[in-house]
Design a protein around this motif. Structure first.
Motif: not given
Length: 208
Positions: A74-82, A97-112
């Motif tokens: 996940x540290x590399x921005x792997x969306x599947x892992x996140x 924790x779920x809310x935090x990782x949802x936000x991580x997923x959204x941030x990584x997805x929006x970057x892509x």
């Protein structure tokens, strides 16, 4: 209307691994700064304010051990892992924790998506429209991302917008269905290996 074949996915693109939980909405909590107070509780309140509102880890050592490799990825921005980390916390009822990782997923997805990835634009649009167990639906953001995907040539995004506006804005619905028909037709002509459209897609597209 004439018969067309609609691809299951845009050419040369892999299916996005979407988040999998039911569409139950919860409000995304936001941290607020507390004004300093000249009381004995100031130190305790300061410590609470310094605590992350949505920690990335929980106190379940067994669960954390099982997620270690995924968190490295996940540290590399792997969306599947996140997404899988989010799913594990959500399944266990670890809301912060779920809310935090949802936000991580959204941030990584929006970057892509911001790099021009139309599949990711559509994935974000779908998710924002529907919401998820730890994400409040946001139709405005959903329409924005799906519109960007449509402008970039994504037929399925256009079809989703046509369906979204069907009850509330018939003219907009017709416009997006027409664009979906045009894009699907172009894809079918350019890509021999296409799938038959669903009955719902045929009915919607052949009546505009």
């Amino acid at each position: 209307g004439r018969n067309i074949q609609i691809p299951k996915h845009p050419p040369n693109m892999k299916r996005t691994s979407l988040l999998i939980f039911p569409l139950l909405a919860t409000t995304w909590a936001t941290a607020q700064e507390a004004a300093p107070q000249p009381t004995a509780t100031v130190a305790a309140e300061a410590q609470a304010a310094a605590t992350p509102q949505h920690p990335d880890s929980c106190d379940n050592a067994e669960l954390e051990a099982s997620l270690a490799d995924l968190k490295t990825a996940a540290k590399t921005g792997d969306l599947e892992a996140i997404g899988r980390i989010y799913s594990q916390y959500a399944a266990g009822g670890y809301a912060p924790q779920a809310e935090a990782w949802m936000q991580h997923w959204l941030q990584a997805a929006e970057a892509q998506a911001s790099t021009g990835n139309t599949q990711m634009m559509r994935a974000l649009g779908d998710l924002y429209l529907k919401g998820d167990i730890y994400l409040q639906p946001n139709p405005q953001k959903g329409v924005t991302w799906l519109s960007r995907a449509t402008e970039a040539g994504d037929a399925q995004a256009a079809f989703t917008l046509g369906t979204h506006f069907k009850q509330t804005s018939p003219n907009e619905s017709k416009r997006f269905y027409q664009e979906a028909y045009r894009l699907f037709s172009a894809q079918a002509a350019a890509t021999p290996d296409t799938a038959e459209p669903t009955a719902a897609q045929k009915e919607a597209l052949h009546t505009v």
